[in-house]
Write a protein that holds these residues in place. Structure first.
Motif, PDB file in Angstrom:
ATOM      1  N   LEU A   1     -23.284 -54.115  30.584  1.00 14.27           N
ATOM      2  CA  LEU A   1     -22.478 -53.944  31.782  1.00 14.27           C
ATOM      3  C   LEU A   1     -22.358 -55.271  32.523  1.00 14.27           C
ATOM      4  O   LEU A   1     -21.293 -55.632  32.976  1.00 14.27           O
ATOM      5  N   ARG A   2     -23.472 -55.986  32.601  1.00 13.19           N
ATOM      6  CA  ARG A   2     -23.450 -57.261  33.319  1.00 13.19           C
ATOM      7  C   ARG A   2     -22.447 -58.230  32.695  1.00 13.19           C
ATOM      8  O   ARG A   2     -21.641 -58.844  33.403  1.00 13.19           O
ATOM      9  N   SER A   3     -22.464 -58.366  31.375  1.00  9.81           N
ATOM     10  CA  SER A   3     -21.566 -59.347  30.755  1.00  9.81           C
ATOM     11  C   SER A   3     -20.101 -58.925  30.893  1.00  9.81           C
ATOM     12  O   SER A   3     -19.230 -59.770  31.077  1.00  9.81           O
ATOM     13  N   ILE A   4     -19.839 -57.632  30.824  1.00  7.10           N
ATOM     14  CA  ILE A   4     -18.462 -57.150  31.004  1.00  7.10           C
ATOM     15  C   ILE A   4     -17.987 -57.460  32.419  1.00  7.10           C
ATOM     16  O   ILE A   4     -16.876 -57.936  32.619  1.00  7.10           O
ATOM     17  N   ALA A   5     -18.848 -57.192  33.398  1.00  9.23           N
ATOM     18  CA  ALA A   5     -18.485 -57.442  34.796  1.00  9.23           C
ATOM     19  C   ALA A   5     -18.313 -58.932  35.073  1.00  9.23           C
ATOM     20  O   ALA A   5     -17.369 -59.331  35.750  1.00  9.23           O
ATOM     21  N   GLU A   6     -19.222 -59.746  34.557  1.00  9.58           N
ATOM     22  CA  GLU A   6     -19.140 -61.189  34.805  1.00  9.58           C
ATOM     23  C   GLU A   6     -17.891 -61.800  34.190  1.00  9.58           C
ATOM     24  O   GLU A   6     -17.344 -62.763  34.718  1.00  9.58           O
ATOM     25  N   ASP A   7     -17.439 -61.231  33.079  1.00  6.46           N
ATOM     26  CA  ASP A   7     -16.256 -61.754  32.402  1.00  6.46           C
ATOM     27  C   ASP A   7     -14.961 -61.112  32.882  1.00  6.46           C
ATOM     28  O   ASP A   7     -13.897 -61.380  32.328  1.00  6.46           O
ATOM     29  N   ASP A   8     -15.055 -60.233  33.906  1.00  9.29           N
ATOM     30  CA  ASP A   8     -13.878 -59.521  34.419  1.00  9.29           C
ATOM     31  C   ASP A   8     -13.123 -58.785  33.316  1.00  9.29           C
ATOM     32  O   ASP A   8     -11.895 -58.739  33.293  1.00  9.29           O
ATOM     33  N   GLU A   9     -13.869 -58.194  32.395  1.00  9.05           N
ATOM     34  CA  GLU A   9     -13.280 -57.418  31.295  1.00  9.05           C
ATOM     35  C   GLU A   9     -12.970 -56.001  31.757  1.00  9.05           C
ATOM     36  O   GLU A   9     -13.525 -55.513  32.736  1.00  9.05           O
ATOM     37  N   ASP A  10     -12.099 -55.333  31.034  1.00 11.44           N
ATOM     38  CA  ASP A  10     -11.883 -53.894  31.169  1.00 11.44           C
ATOM     39  C   ASP A  10     -12.609 -53.253  30.000  1.00 11.44           C
ATOM     40  O   ASP A  10     -12.471 -53.711  28.856  1.00 11.44           O
ATOM     41  N   ALA A  11     -13.387 -52.202  30.274  1.00  8.15           N
ATOM     42  CA  ALA A  11     -14.126 -51.555  29.190  1.00  8.15           C
ATOM     43  C   ALA A  11     -14.551 -50.154  29.587  1.00  8.15           C
ATOM     44  O   ALA A  11     -14.697 -49.841  30.771  1.00  8.15           O
ATOM     45  N   GLU A  12     -14.744 -49.335  28.568  1.00 11.60           N
ATOM     46  CA  GLU A  12     -15.341 -48.017  28.737  1.00 11.60           C
ATOM     47  C   GLU A  12     -16.527 -47.961  27.788  1.00 11.60           C
ATOM     48  O   GLU A  12     -16.405 -48.283  26.613  1.00 11.60           O
ATOM     49  N   ILE A  13     -17.683 -47.580  28.328  1.00  9.19           N
ATOM     50  CA  ILE A  13     -18.917 -47.538  27.551  1.00  9.19           C
ATOM     51  C   ILE A  13     -19.417 -46.097  27.528  1.00  9.19           C
ATOM     52  O   ILE A  13     -19.645 -45.502  28.581  1.00  9.19           O
ATOM     53  N   VAL A  14     -19.577 -45.544  26.335  1.00 14.36           N
ATOM     54  CA  VAL A  14     -20.125 -44.198  26.184  1.00 14.36           C
ATOM     55  C   VAL A  14     -21.565 -44.353  25.692  1.00 14.36           C
ATOM     56  O   VAL A  14     -21.820 -45.040  24.701  1.00 14.36           O
ATOM     57  N   VAL A  15     -22.498 -43.716  26.411  1.00 14.99           N
ATOM     58  CA  VAL A  15     -23.920 -43.770  26.064  1.00 14.99           C
ATOM     59  C   VAL A  15     -24.300 -42.449  25.409  1.00 14.99           C
ATOM     60  O   VAL A  15     -23.970 -41.377  25.914  1.00 14.99           O
ATOM     61  N   ARG A  16     -25.002 -42.543  24.287  1.00 13.45           N
ATOM     62  CA  ARG A  16     -25.406 -41.345  23.540  1.00 13.45           C
ATOM     63  C   ARG A  16     -26.914 -41.323  23.310  1.00 13.45           C
ATOM     64  O   ARG A  16     -27.526 -42.366  23.130  1.00 13.45           O
ATOM     65  N   VAL A  17     -27.459 -40.113  23.305  1.00 10.72           N
ATOM     66  CA  VAL A  17     -28.847 -39.889  22.920  1.00 10.72           C
ATOM     67  C   VAL A  17     -28.806 -38.856  21.805  1.00 10.72           C
ATOM     68  O   VAL A  17     -28.244 -37.770  21.985  1.00 10.72           O
ATOM     69  N   ASP A  18     -29.351 -39.210  20.663  1.00 10.73           N
ATOM     70  CA  ASP A  18     -29.309 -38.345  19.481  1.00 10.73           C
ATOM     71  C   ASP A  18     -27.895 -37.868  19.180  1.00 10.73           C
ATOM     72  O   ASP A  18     -27.662 -36.706  18.862  1.00 10.73           O
ATOM     73  N   GLY A  19     -26.927 -38.751  19.342  1.00 13.02           N
ATOM     74  CA  GLY A  19     -25.544 -38.451  19.013  1.00 13.02           C
ATOM     75  C   GLY A  19     -24.757 -37.731  20.090  1.00 13.02           C
ATOM     76  O   GLY A  19     -23.550 -37.560  19.963  1.00 13.02           O
TER      77      GLY A  19
ATOM     78  N   HIS B   1     -13.480 -42.392  39.264  1.00 14.83           N
ATOM     79  CA  HIS B   1     -13.781 -41.679  40.508  1.00 14.83           C
ATOM     80  C   HIS B   1     -14.375 -42.585  41.583  1.00 14.83           C
ATOM     81  O   HIS B   1     -14.784 -42.109  42.630  1.00 14.83           O
ATOM     82  N   MET B   2     -14.437 -43.878  41.328  1.00 17.79           N
ATOM     83  CA  MET B   2     -15.061 -44.778  42.287  1.00 17.79           C
ATOM     84  C   MET B   2     -14.476 -46.170  42.112  1.00 17.79           C
ATOM     85  O   MET B   2     -13.738 -46.422  41.170  1.00 17.79           O
ATOM     86  N   LYS B   3     -14.827 -47.055  43.007  1.00 15.74           N
ATOM     87  CA  LYS B   3     -14.483 -48.468  42.852  1.00 15.74           C
ATOM     88  C   LYS B   3     -15.530 -49.264  43.625  1.00 15.74           C
ATOM     89  O   LYS B   3     -15.540 -49.245  44.856  1.00 15.74           O
ATOM     90  N   GLN B   4     -16.406 -49.918  42.876  1.00 17.81           N
ATOM     91  CA  GLN B   4     -17.476 -50.718  43.461  1.00 17.81           C
ATOM     92  C   GLN B   4     -17.703 -51.902  42.536  1.00 17.81           C
ATOM     93  O   GLN B   4     -17.692 -51.729  41.307  1.00 17.81           O
ATOM     94  N   PRO B   5     -17.900 -53.086  43.080  1.00 15.27           N
ATOM     95  CA  PRO B   5     -18.186 -54.211  42.198  1.00 15.27           C
ATOM     96  C   PRO B   5     -19.348 -53.848  41.255  1.00 15.27           C
ATOM     97  O   PRO B   5     -20.410 -53.407  41.705  1.00 15.27           O
ATOM     98  N   ALA B   6     -19.115 -53.997  39.964  1.00 22.86           N
ATOM     99  CA  ALA B   6     -20.097 -53.560  38.967  1.00 22.86           C
ATOM    100  C   ALA B   6     -21.441 -54.275  39.114  1.00 22.86           C
ATOM    101  O   ALA B   6     -22.488 -53.643  38.972  1.00 22.86           O
ATOM    102  N   LEU B   7     -21.420 -55.562  39.411  1.00 24.54           N
ATOM    103  CA  LEU B   7     -22.684 -56.293  39.557  1.00 24.54           C
ATOM    104  C   LEU B   7     -23.466 -55.782  40.766  1.00 24.54           C
ATOM    105  O   LEU B   7     -24.694 -55.678  40.726  1.00 24.54           O
ATOM    106  N   GLU B   8     -22.762 -55.434  41.830  1.00 30.50           N
ATOM    107  CA  GLU B   8     -23.402 -54.876  43.024  1.00 30.50           C
ATOM    108  C   GLU B   8     -24.019 -53.503  42.701  1.00 30.50           C
ATOM    109  O   GLU B   8     -25.149 -53.214  43.093  1.00 30.50           O
ATOM    110  N   ALA B   9     -23.288 -52.669  41.976  1.00 33.64           N
ATOM    111  CA  ALA B   9     -23.792 -51.341  41.601  1.00 33.64           C
ATOM    112  C   ALA B   9     -25.005 -51.469  40.689  1.00 33.64           C
ATOM    113  O   ALA B   9     -25.999 -50.743  40.854  1.00 33.64           O
ATOM    114  N   LEU B  10     -24.944 -52.398  39.741  1.00 35.75           N
ATOM    115  CA  LEU B  10     -26.063 -52.606  38.828  1.00 35.75           C
ATOM    116  C   LEU B  10     -27.300 -53.076  39.589  1.00 35.75           C
ATOM    117  O   LEU B  10     -28.408 -52.575  39.376  1.00 35.75           O
TER     118      LEU B  10
END
Length: 126
Positions: A1-19, A70-79
């Motif tokens: 998340l940090r590298s995506i935010a620092e690079d001003d990228e657009d991305a969607e990240i899906v996190v999975r546990v056991d698929g 559903h939100m808008k907050q600087p990603a680095l601030e949220a992290l």
């Protein structure tokens, strides 16, 4: 998340546990616009996802699906806010998250399409 935010990228990240998809994060030009994990949203969801000890993720470098935003907050601030008060999830809590996994009804709509994506595995911190 940090590298995506620092690079001003657009991305969607899906996190999975056991698929099972237990969370999704979306970033547009450095702003966190989606953070979902079970019933949690926003920084609370980010805090929950950070506490998962073992899982996988897939990042697609394209704008996140509009219906999930559903939100808008600087990603680095949220992290930073999420990391200020870390939590530990019990096995039972992780099982509960899996039982509330994001299903196809939640993730409806076309997945972000982009020529490149990243998949990876994260493991407990040592």
């Amino acid at each position: 998340l940090r590298s995506i935010a620092e690079d001003d990228e657009d991305a969607e990240i899906v996190v999975r546990v056991d698929g099972k998809a237990v969370g999704v994060l979306g970033v547009i030009r450095g702003d966190l616009v989606t953070a979902m994990c079970g019933d949690h949203r926003g920084v609370d969801a980010l805090r929950m996802l950070n506490a998962i000890p073992d899982g996988t993720f897939e990042a697609k470098y394209a704008a996140p699906r509009p219906h999930l935003r559903h939100m808008k907050q600087p990603a680095l601030e949220a992290l930073e806010e999420a990391l200020e008060t870390p939590i530990t999830l019990s096995t039972r809590a992780i099982t509960k998250l899996q039982s509330k996994a994001l299903d196809e009804k939640t993730l409806v709509g076309p997945a972000p399409s982009a020529p490149e994506h990243t998949a990876g595995r994260f493991q407990p911190r040592r």
